[in-house]
Design a protein around this motif. Structure first.
Motif, mmCIF file in Angstrom:
data_model
loop_
_atom_site.group_PDB
_atom_site.id
_atom_site.type_symbol
_atom_site.label_atom_id
_atom_site.label_comp_id
_atom_site.label_asym_id
_atom_site.label_seq_id
_atom_site.Cartn_x
_atom_site.Cartn_y
_atom_site.Cartn_z
ATOM 1 N N SER A 39 4.392 -0.029 -29.876
ATOM 2 C CA SER A 39 5.758 0.536 -29.880
ATOM 3 C C SER A 39 6.872 -1.061 -28.806
ATOM 4 C CB SER A 39 5.948 1.722 -29.368
ATOM 5 O OG SER A 39 5.855 2.041 -27.900
ATOM 6 N N LEU A 40 5.669 -1.484 -27.482
ATOM 7 C CA LEU A 40 5.969 -1.954 -26.208
ATOM 8 C C LEU A 40 6.737 -3.508 -27.789
ATOM 9 C CD1 LEU A 40 5.830 -2.865 -23.343
ATOM 10 C CD2 LEU A 40 3.461 -3.888 -24.238
ATOM 11 N N ARG B 210 7.138 -4.089 -30.715
ATOM 12 C CA ARG B 210 8.463 -3.672 -31.330
ATOM 13 C C ARG B 210 9.606 -3.851 -30.545
ATOM 14 N NH1 ARG B 210 8.147 -0.300 -36.719
ATOM 15 N NH2 ARG B 210 6.631 -1.253 -37.560
ATOM 16 N N MET B 211 10.120 -3.332 -29.492
ATOM 17 C CA MET B 211 10.529 -3.096 -28.668
ATOM 18 C C MET B 211 11.302 -4.056 -27.904
ATOM 19 S SD MET B 211 13.048 -0.815 -27.464
ATOM 20 C CE MET B 211 14.158 -1.813 -27.319
ATOM 21 N N GLN B 212 9.879 -4.816 -27.241
ATOM 22 C CA GLN B 212 10.606 -6.253 -26.854
ATOM 23 C C GLN B 212 10.656 -7.193 -27.984
ATOM 24 O OE1 GLN B 212 9.571 -7.477 -23.690
ATOM 25 N NE2 GLN B 212 11.071 -8.270 -24.411
ATOM 26 N N HIS B 213 10.211 -7.146 -29.153
ATOM 27 C CA HIS B 213 10.910 -7.766 -29.759
ATOM 28 C C HIS B 213 12.722 -7.882 -30.462
ATOM 29 C CE1 HIS B 213 11.283 -10.068 -33.834
ATOM 30 N NE2 HIS B 213 11.456 -8.899 -34.341
ATOM 31 N N ALA B 214 12.596 -6.569 -30.418
ATOM 32 C CA ALA B 214 14.678 -5.774 -30.172
ATOM 33 C C ALA B 214 14.897 -6.989 -29.596
ATOM 34 C CB ALA B 214 14.466 -4.620 -31.041
ATOM 35 N N LEU B 215 14.909 -6.718 -28.194
ATOM 36 C CA LEU B 215 15.878 -7.021 -27.094
ATOM 37 C C LEU B 215 15.858 -8.915 -27.156
ATOM 38 C CD1 LEU B 215 13.912 -4.711 -23.937
ATOM 39 C CD2 LEU B 215 16.600 -4.153 -25.331
ATOM 40 N N ASN B 216 14.684 -8.740 -27.382
ATOM 41 C CA ASN B 216 14.604 -10.670 -27.807
ATOM 42 C C ASN B 216 16.013 -11.189 -28.812
ATOM 43 O OD1 ASN B 216 12.249 -10.617 -26.189
ATOM 44 N ND2 ASN B 216 11.345 -11.132 -27.416
ATOM 45 N N GLN B 217 16.053 -9.920 -30.439
ATOM 46 C CA GLN B 217 16.622 -10.405 -31.206
ATOM 47 C C GLN B 217 18.170 -10.443 -31.263
ATOM 48 O OE1 GLN B 217 15.548 -11.720 -34.329
ATOM 49 N NE2 GLN B 217 13.811 -12.666 -32.983
ATOM 50 N N LEU B 218 18.716 -9.096 -30.015
ATOM 51 C CA LEU B 218 19.829 -8.493 -30.063
ATOM 52 C C LEU B 218 20.388 -8.987 -28.722
ATOM 53 C CD1 LEU B 218 18.514 -4.886 -29.848
ATOM 54 C CD2 LEU B 218 20.428 -6.092 -31.592
ATOM 55 N N TRP B 219 19.650 -10.118 -27.478
ATOM 56 C CA TRP B 219 19.764 -10.284 -26.571
ATOM 57 C C TRP B 219 21.035 -11.286 -27.146
ATOM 58 C CZ3 TRP B 219 18.892 -8.122 -22.165
ATOM 59 C CH2 TRP B 219 19.545 -8.859 -21.587
ATOM 60 N N ALA C 188 16.198 6.413 -21.347
ATOM 61 C CA ALA C 188 14.803 7.030 -21.463
ATOM 62 C C ALA C 188 14.390 6.626 -22.195
ATOM 63 C CB ALA C 188 15.151 8.908 -21.787
ATOM 64 N N TRP C 189 14.649 6.125 -23.813
ATOM 65 C CA TRP C 189 13.641 6.351 -24.902
ATOM 66 C C TRP C 189 12.789 4.558 -24.852
ATOM 67 C CZ3 TRP C 189 10.892 7.703 -28.918
ATOM 68 C CH2 TRP C 189 11.639 8.962 -29.213
ATOM 69 N N ILE C 190 13.769 3.911 -24.362
ATOM 70 C CA ILE C 190 13.197 2.417 -24.019
ATOM 71 C C ILE C 190 12.236 3.012 -22.907
ATOM 72 C CG2 ILE C 190 13.527 0.382 -22.652
ATOM 73 C CD1 ILE C 190 16.105 0.120 -24.302
ATOM 74 N N GLU C 191 12.457 3.277 -21.801
ATOM 75 C CA GLU C 191 11.256 3.918 -20.933
ATOM 76 C C GLU C 191 9.797 3.570 -22.224
ATOM 77 O OE1 GLU C 191 12.034 5.834 -17.686
ATOM 78 O OE2 GLU C 191 9.878 6.646 -17.062
ATOM 79 N N ARG C 192 10.652 5.502 -22.747
ATOM 80 C CA ARG C 192 8.711 5.609 -23.514
ATOM 81 C C ARG C 192 8.576 4.690 -25.012
ATOM 82 N NH1 ARG C 192 11.632 10.023 -26.482
ATOM 83 N NH2 ARG C 192 13.044 11.024 -23.627
ATOM 84 N N LEU C 193 9.736 4.010 -25.333
ATOM 85 C CA LEU C 193 8.832 2.751 -26.233
ATOM 86 C C LEU C 193 7.930 1.696 -25.399
ATOM 87 C CD1 LEU C 193 11.455 2.473 -29.211
ATOM 88 C CD2 LEU C 193 9.165 4.179 -29.149
ATOM 89 N N GLY C 194 8.383 1.322 -24.464
ATOM 90 C CA GLY C 194 8.022 0.489 -23.711
ATOM 91 C C GLY C 194 6.875 0.290 -23.256
#
Lengths: 166, 249
Positions: free
Chosen positions: B155-156, B158-167, B143-149
């Motif tokens: 927020s979009l 930062r969320m994308q950046h975090a996912l890219n780094q964590l992937w 639900a938070w992924i959706e809210r931030l995305g």
């Protein structure tokens, strides 16, 4: 809990355990909650088998302390409280009466069987324990204790907690 | 490696992953963006530390060398920890906390679902309980992924950046350790590679719905080393029991 013929002393143990309320939700007892799984005698030693509700539930230590105190009061001094993990605790074990006690206390009782829990599916609206309306919102999946989520009712405008199906 | 030793290692890996993510989340206590979220993240931490306690206790019994869950948590060095490297990554910002959690939650839901059918009854019973906890975690993090995305450009981004780094750290979830081949064959534990397809489907569904792109995997992702972050985390987590052994309060 297991169904078997109980001896008089085992009945006494169960009766005494049935008087111990849940520390967070005093309207139901630890027996109604399904935390106490079995009572056995091993020679002189009384063994009480309990299962945790949520894995990290801090109330577990309190459950053990309350059980020890209650048994000590009855004169059962040789006591072992043993944790068992299988079968896994579930809100499916709550009786209709226990669920009604929760509702009257202002906590919405679990609405779904855990066998119906799908990891990636949303849950529908939880009926308000006060007015029964299904026009409610989820505020947060996590509340003051691990076992409850936070909701608000759009009809009576009251916030309420839901005892999550688990 | 005999079956007993393999099971010990497998339980360590599961327990360590929960212990380390539990500690990372505990660092968020009083730092959530709002009161409800603070409570939620603390609840997550409690569940993970609880799971770690149960798994490491079981691991200690399987090892049969007198080590308790506390010994395994506080008296091992970084090189002996077997956690997924994903979970030691720091709480860079809230998007990292949520992204890391979501990627782990989907994995744990699928893993525990399979593990709850283990031929080892004790492990199956534990996994059945853990699964229900993970289901609630996953709902919350998704639900938070959706809210931030779908929030603001900030927020979009930062969320994308975090996912890219964590992937890159997600590849490790789906690698079977050769030492566990016998456990997999005898149905004690599931094969990690089997989880990948469903994990990918679920993650891609949530990211697409949220207006986020699936990050690209790289061939090097399989060979990432343990990060400096684990040693730093352990230095803090183990400080008290190592400085004052057997302290009680």
């Amino acid at each position: 809990m297991m169904t078997k013929e109980l001896t008089a002393v085992e009945e006494l143990v169960w009766e005494r355990l049935s008087m111990i309320p849940d520390p967070e939700i005093p309207v139901i007892t630890i027996v109604e909650l399904g935390v106490v799984r079995d009572v056995q005698w091993d020679g002189e030693t009384l063994k009480i088998f309990i299962t945790p509700t949520y894995t990290g539930c801090p109330a577990m230590q309190l459950f053990v302390a309350e059980i020890q105190a209650a048994m000590h009061d009855q004169g059962f001094d040789k006591l072992e409280v043993i944790h068992v993990y299988s079968p896994s605790w579930t809100t499916d074990w709550l009786s209709v009466e226990a669920k009604e006690k929760l509702r009257k206390y202002g906590i919405a009782p679990p609405v779904l069987k855990t066998s119906e829990m799908n990891p990636f599916e949303e849950v529908g609206n939880i009926p308000c324990p006060r007015c029964g309306s299904e026009n409610t919102n989820l505020k947060s999946q996590f509340g003051a204790t691990a076992c409850k989520s936070l909701h608000t009712c759009n009809d009576c405008h009251e916030p309420f907690e839901y005892f999550k199906h688990f | 490696m005999n079956n007993q030793a393999a099971l010990f290692q497998y339980l360590l890996q599961l327990g360590d992953t929960n212990l380390i993510i539990g500690h990372r989340l505990s660092e968020m206590c009083s730092r959530g963006p709002m009161l409800e979220e603070d409570i939620a993240l603390t609840n997550f931490a409690l569940d993970h530390i609880g799971q770690a306690e149960v798994l490491l206790h079981f691991a200690g019994n399987v090892e049969n060398n007198g080590r308790s869950e506390d010994d395994l948590s506080y008296r091992r060095d970084a090189e002996d920890f077997m956690n997924l490297k994903l979970v030691e990554q720091p709480n860079t910002d809230f998007a990292f906390v949520i992204g890391r959690q979501f990627l782990l939650d989907v994995y744990q839901c699928l893993l525990y679902q399979k593990l709850s059918k283990s031929t080892n009854d004790e492990l199956a019973g534990m996994a059945a309980r853990f699964l229900k906890e993970s289901i609630y975690h996953q709902r919350h993090s998704a639900a938070w992924i959706e809210r931030l995305g779908q929030g603001t450009n900030e927020s979009l981004g930062r969320m994308q950046h975090a996912l890219n780094q964590l992937w890159p750290y997600t590849a490790e979830m789906f690698v079977d350790n050769p030492a566990w081949a016998n456990l997999i064959e005898s149905g004690v534990v599931p094969s990690a590679t089997e989880l990948k397809k469903e994990w990918y489907e679920r993650v891609s569904k949530v990211l697409t719905l949220s207006g986020l792109n699936m990050p690209k995997a790289s061939a090097e992702d399989d060979s990432l080393n343990q990060s400096i972050y684990l040693e730093q985390l352990l230095a803090e987590m183990q400080y008290l029991p190592r400085t004052y052994p057997d302290a009680k309060w």
